[in-house]
Design an enzyme around this catalytic site. Structure first.
Site, short mmCIF file in Angstrom:
data_model
loop_
_atom_site.label_atom_id
_atom_site.label_comp_id
_atom_site.label_asym_id
_atom_site.label_seq_id
_atom_site.Cartn_x
_atom_site.Cartn_y
_atom_site.Cartn_z
N SER A 82 2.49 -2.02 -8.26
CA SER A 82 3.81 -1.89 -7.62
C SER A 82 3.61 -1.49 -6.17
O SER A 82 2.64 -0.80 -5.83
CB SER A 82 4.65 -0.83 -8.34
OG SER A 82 4.02 0.43 -8.26
N HIS A 83 4.52 -1.93 -5.33
CA HIS A 83 4.57 -1.47 -3.94
C HIS A 83 6.03 -1.25 -3.58
O HIS A 83 6.58 -1.87 -2.67
CB HIS A 83 3.89 -2.47 -3.00
CG HIS A 83 2.80 -1.84 -2.19
ND1 HIS A 83 2.57 -2.12 -0.87
CD2 HIS A 83 1.87 -0.92 -2.52
CE1 HIS A 83 1.55 -1.42 -0.42
NE2 HIS A 83 1.09 -0.69 -1.41
N ASN A 84 6.66 -0.34 -4.32
CA ASN A 84 8.11 -0.18 -4.26
C ASN A 84 8.58 0.58 -3.03
O ASN A 84 9.37 0.07 -2.23
CB ASN A 84 8.58 0.53 -5.53
CG ASN A 84 8.18 -0.21 -6.79
OD1 ASN A 84 7.99 -1.42 -6.77
ND2 ASN A 84 8.04 0.50 -7.89
N GLN A 108 1.07 0.69 4.86
CA GLN A 108 -0.09 0.01 5.39
C GLN A 108 0.30 -1.28 6.11
O GLN A 108 1.37 -1.83 5.88
CB GLN A 108 -1.08 -0.32 4.27
CG GLN A 108 -1.41 0.86 3.37
CD GLN A 108 -0.51 0.95 2.15
OE1 GLN A 108 0.64 0.48 2.17
NE2 GLN A 108 -1.02 1.53 1.08
N GLU A 116 -5.17 4.48 4.32
CA GLU A 116 -5.11 3.37 3.37
C GLU A 116 -5.11 2.02 4.08
O GLU A 116 -4.42 1.07 3.68
CB GLU A 116 -3.88 3.53 2.46
CG GLU A 116 -3.96 4.77 1.59
CD GLU A 116 -2.78 4.95 0.66
OE1 GLU A 116 -1.95 4.01 0.56
OE2 GLU A 116 -2.67 6.02 0.03
N TYR A 164 -0.76 9.87 -12.95
CA TYR A 164 0.14 9.57 -14.07
C TYR A 164 0.48 10.85 -14.86
O TYR A 164 0.48 10.85 -16.09
CB TYR A 164 -0.48 8.53 -15.01
CG TYR A 164 -0.60 7.14 -14.44
CD1 TYR A 164 -0.28 6.86 -13.11
CD2 TYR A 164 -1.04 6.09 -15.22
CE1 TYR A 164 -0.40 5.59 -12.60
CE2 TYR A 164 -1.16 4.80 -14.72
CZ TYR A 164 -0.83 4.56 -13.40
OH TYR A 164 -0.94 3.29 -12.89
N GLY A 200 -2.33 -1.81 -16.66
CA GLY A 200 -1.01 -1.71 -16.08
C GLY A 200 -0.92 -0.69 -14.97
O GLY A 200 -1.92 -0.23 -14.42
N HIS A 230 1.51 9.11 -8.61
CA HIS A 230 1.09 7.74 -8.36
C HIS A 230 -0.32 7.48 -8.86
O HIS A 230 -0.62 6.41 -9.40
CB HIS A 230 1.18 7.43 -6.86
CG HIS A 230 0.88 6.01 -6.52
ND1 HIS A 230 1.75 4.98 -6.78
CD2 HIS A 230 -0.20 5.45 -5.93
CE1 HIS A 230 1.22 3.83 -6.36
NE2 HIS A 230 0.03 4.09 -5.84
#
Length: 723
Positions: free
Chosen positions: A90-92, A237, A309, A37, A521, A34
């Site tokens: 993203s927050h998948n 969070q 977090e 990369y 990105g 995350h």
């Protein structure tokens, strides 16, 4: 949380000792997929991130681009230039475990990335992906995510103006929530995440630190387990949008007064991630006293303070003489404020109640993770298996599909007009935001196409880039820059990594062809669950610029002296349409190869933008998802209908193939359109607008006719099912 054995060996070799518990946890999070990369970074060099007007590219919290043509030199980079910031996140995984808080905090995080650059957030775009719409669990996730985004965005006063929603069976066990944010700043106000000077103080401003979100970075770097909704809840969070609104205004005041030397928002890996990355970018170190951090829970350990977090927090570098003023502003906005340490020329050091818990080189912590060298298999080409379906039935089914149906149920929950900058809102091809500081309109388009990239990752990703550019050009704007959110499954599976490699290369190739730099990105991998991997999903958020704020509408006008024309291929490959990736095949269980893309995409986009701004143009709408059938249905209103004829001999292919880069144009001058696209794309006269609100499509041996009420009913699939 546990550090992998191979990584631990590297850490021990660097430190010449065993890491402390806090150090091991910090490395485990910052070296996770995350944050580091590890599987994707080797591929990202494919993107061209440089171009005229690019001020800050990849590597900061958000990218910065100058709007063109404002200063005396005319190149857009002078002292009077207006800067646009652009970021995507993203927050998948969190949105699967807790759809409301997962999506809400995704919005909060990307907004704080904007604040980190000294910018004020002016617009949001959300691209959402779920399992099949008829599944109850998909609807539960869908409703929760939309509610979370609308609640947070509405409360902080940032309009959500663009985005996309897609349903695909392979998102059933792992939805995607990708959120982009656009902000405004200028050269004087610009702030970066690069620490400037030893001796400056580190000041933490915002909400108190609790235990929520512990291990969020590592949680986002592994496949979702079957029990994730219960077992991984502590890693999600909890957001407080009212505190975020105060933080936005406080940040604006701090920037106005020139009190900030550098900034980083607290996201993945919490304080440890933000503060170590800040000093590492400046080639510096820090000394932090963790007990100074304002906390909302008792008896927190050093590791919890370092890695929690908790949301709505910013880490600022402040000159010593400005610290008191920063604290005064924080108090004025009812925000917590802690002077937690200072910038040094040494290591990144964190102490807790007199004991050193972290003492490492900041650059090694941030950049020392080894990259993965993973095997990759090329995706297989689909066979051609075309269904035999009654044409009228096919039109009704595709127009009513949740993927192509109206998304009004979604965007009507968003306040898309707050801030009084929205000239064209959601529901159109692209949004237009008024940048009055530069007397320019900023076009925003965001989304991907899972059916396309599932069928052909490389060609589908090229098509996604062209589709977003077409959306922008349809509003008369020229593409300026883009950011991407690259979503994939478990990269350790060769077929999954092959598909991911394809979307990276395809997106990069088309953006370069369009002279649209990809300036930043996010990568989200391990979107895999017991249901299997997601389709490779390259969400692209693209911005474009135009003079003024006006744009042609999507809907036709009932004008007797106008004609409706199609720009682009009616059929493909000498009459043999390629339907691969189409909603038609998704609905009727067929397969085919993906259609070829236009030969001159850059020239096509330039011509379309010019025609959209022509006085003779009454309406413009791109043709993409669902093909020509859906585009025609979307242009019809209660007051104006369409009577069209297809000039080709393959009505199924002509109505449903989804080659991007095409547009329907209602014009008072067909000759002007033909001249603009001469040598670029074919132009077909299809018919004209009517005053009865009906849609009639003549396909040679039959006419498919629907009235306005029928079309409205077909397109309200989502609204009808959820209310």
């Amino acid at each position: 949380m546990s550090l992998a054995d191979s990584d631990r060996e590297l850490v021990v070799a660097e430190l010449d000792r065993e890491p402390t518990r806090a150090e091991a946890a910090l490395f485990e999070n910052l070296w996770s997929e995350h944050c580091a990369y590890r599987s994707s970074r080797p591929l990202l060099s494919a993107f061209d991130s440089e171009g005229e007007g690019v001020v800050i590219g990849p590597g900061d919290d958000a990218a910065v681009v100058a709007l063109p043509g404002e200063d005396e030199s005319g190149d857009g980079d002078g002292e009077n230039a207006t800067y646009v910031t652009l970021g995507i996140e993203s927050h998948n995984h969190p949105s699967y475990v807790d759809p409301f808080d997962g999506a809400a905090t995704g919005v909060g995080g990307i907004v704080r990335d904007t604040l980190s650059m000294g910018a004020y957030p002016i617009a949001l775009a959300d691209s959402l992906y779920f399992g099949e719409f008829d599944r109850e669990h998909s609807k539960y996730l869908f409703e929760g995510v939309v509610e979370g985004i609308s609640h947070y965005g509405n409360c902080i006063g940032v309009p959500t103006v663009a985005g996309s929603v897609d349903f695909h069976p392979d998102y059933e066990g792992n939805p995607l929530v990708n959120v982009a944010c656009v902000g405004l700043t200028d050269e004087e106000r610009l702030v970066t995440a690069e620490a400037q000077e030893p001796g400056n103080k580190l000041v933490l401003v915002g909400n108190a630190t609790g235990r929520d979100g512990l291990g969020g970075a590592s949680f986002a770097s592994e496949d979702l387990a079957e029990d994730a909704e219960t077992e991984d809840r502590p890693a999600v969070q909890v957001g407080d949008p009212y505190a975020e609104k105060l933080l936005i205004e406080a940040n604006e005041q701090l920037v106005d007064e020139g009190l900030i030397e550098s900034a980083r928002d607290l996201g993945a890996a919490g304080l440890g991630g933000a503060s170590s990355e800040l000093v590492a970018k400046g080639g510096l170190g820090a000394e932090i006293e963790l007990e100074r951090v304002h906390q909302r829970e008792p008896n927190m350990s050093a590791l919890e303070i370092l890695l929690a977090e908790s949301q709505e927090r910013m880490c600022y570098e402040v000159e010593p003489e400005n610290v008191d003023r920063v604290c005064e502003i924080a108090e004025r906005f009812d925000l917590g404020c802690s002077v937690i340490g200072e910038i040094t020329e040494g290591n990144y050091v964190a102490t807790f109640e007199g004991e050193t818990v972290v003492d490492v080189d900041a650059e090694f912590l941030g950049e020392g993770a080894p990259m993965n060298d993973l095997p990759s298999d090329d995706p297989e080409q689909p066979e051609t298996e075309l269904p035999e379906v009654d044409l009228a039935e096919a039109v009704e089914t595709v127009v009513a599909s949740p993927n192509t149906a109206s998304k009004r149920w979604v965007y009507r929950q968003y306040d898309h007009e707050v801030g009084v900058r929205t000239s064209v809102g959601p529901g159109d091809d692209a949004a237009i935001i008024a940048v009055r500081e530069a007397d320019q309109g900023l076009a925003i388009s965001s989304g991907a196409a899972p059916n396309w990239t599932d069928a052909a990752p490389y060609e589908g990703a090229r098509a996604v880039a062209l589709e977003n550019a077409t959306n922008i050009a349809a509003k008369g704007a020229t593409p300026l820059a883009a950011v991407d959110c690259l979503n994939g499954g478990n990269p350790e599976k060769p077929d999954v990594y092959g598909g991911f490699t394809g979307i990276v290369d395809g997106l990069a190739e088309m953006c370069e062809t369009l002279s649209t730099p990809v300036v930043g990105g996010n990568v989200s991998l391990y979107n895999d669950s017991v249901a299997g991997p997601i389709p490779p999903t390259p969400t692209l958020a693209m911005i474009g610029a135009k003079e003024g704020y006006d744009a042609p509408p999507l809907s036709v006008e009932s004008e007797s002296e106008s004609e409706l024309v199609l720009v682009g291929d009616l059929g493909l490959e000498r009459g043999e349409c390629r339907l691969g990736g189409s909603e038609y095949l998704a609905q009727f269980d067929g397969s085919d190869r993906f259609p070829a893309l236009p030969d001159e995409p850059a020239a096509l986009i330039e011509a379309l933008a010019a025609v959209a701004d022509d006085d003779a143009t009454l309406a413009v709408h791109d043709v993409s998802h669902g093909g020509l059938a859906v585009a025609l249905a979307e242009m019809v209103t209660d007051e104006a209908g369409l009577d069209v004829s297809l000039p080709g001999d393959d009505p199924t292919g002509e109505l449903f193939h989804e080659q991007p880069g095409r547009a329907l144009i209602q014009t008072e001058s067909v000759d002007a359109v033909r001249e603009a696209f001469d040598g670029v794309a074919p132009v077909y006269e299809l018919g004209s607008a009517t005053g009865d609100g009906a849609l009639a499509i003549d396909v040679g041996d039959e006419t498919i006719a629907t009235d306005a009420a029928e079309i409205g009913d077909l397109r309200e699939t989502i609204e009808r099912e959820l209310e």
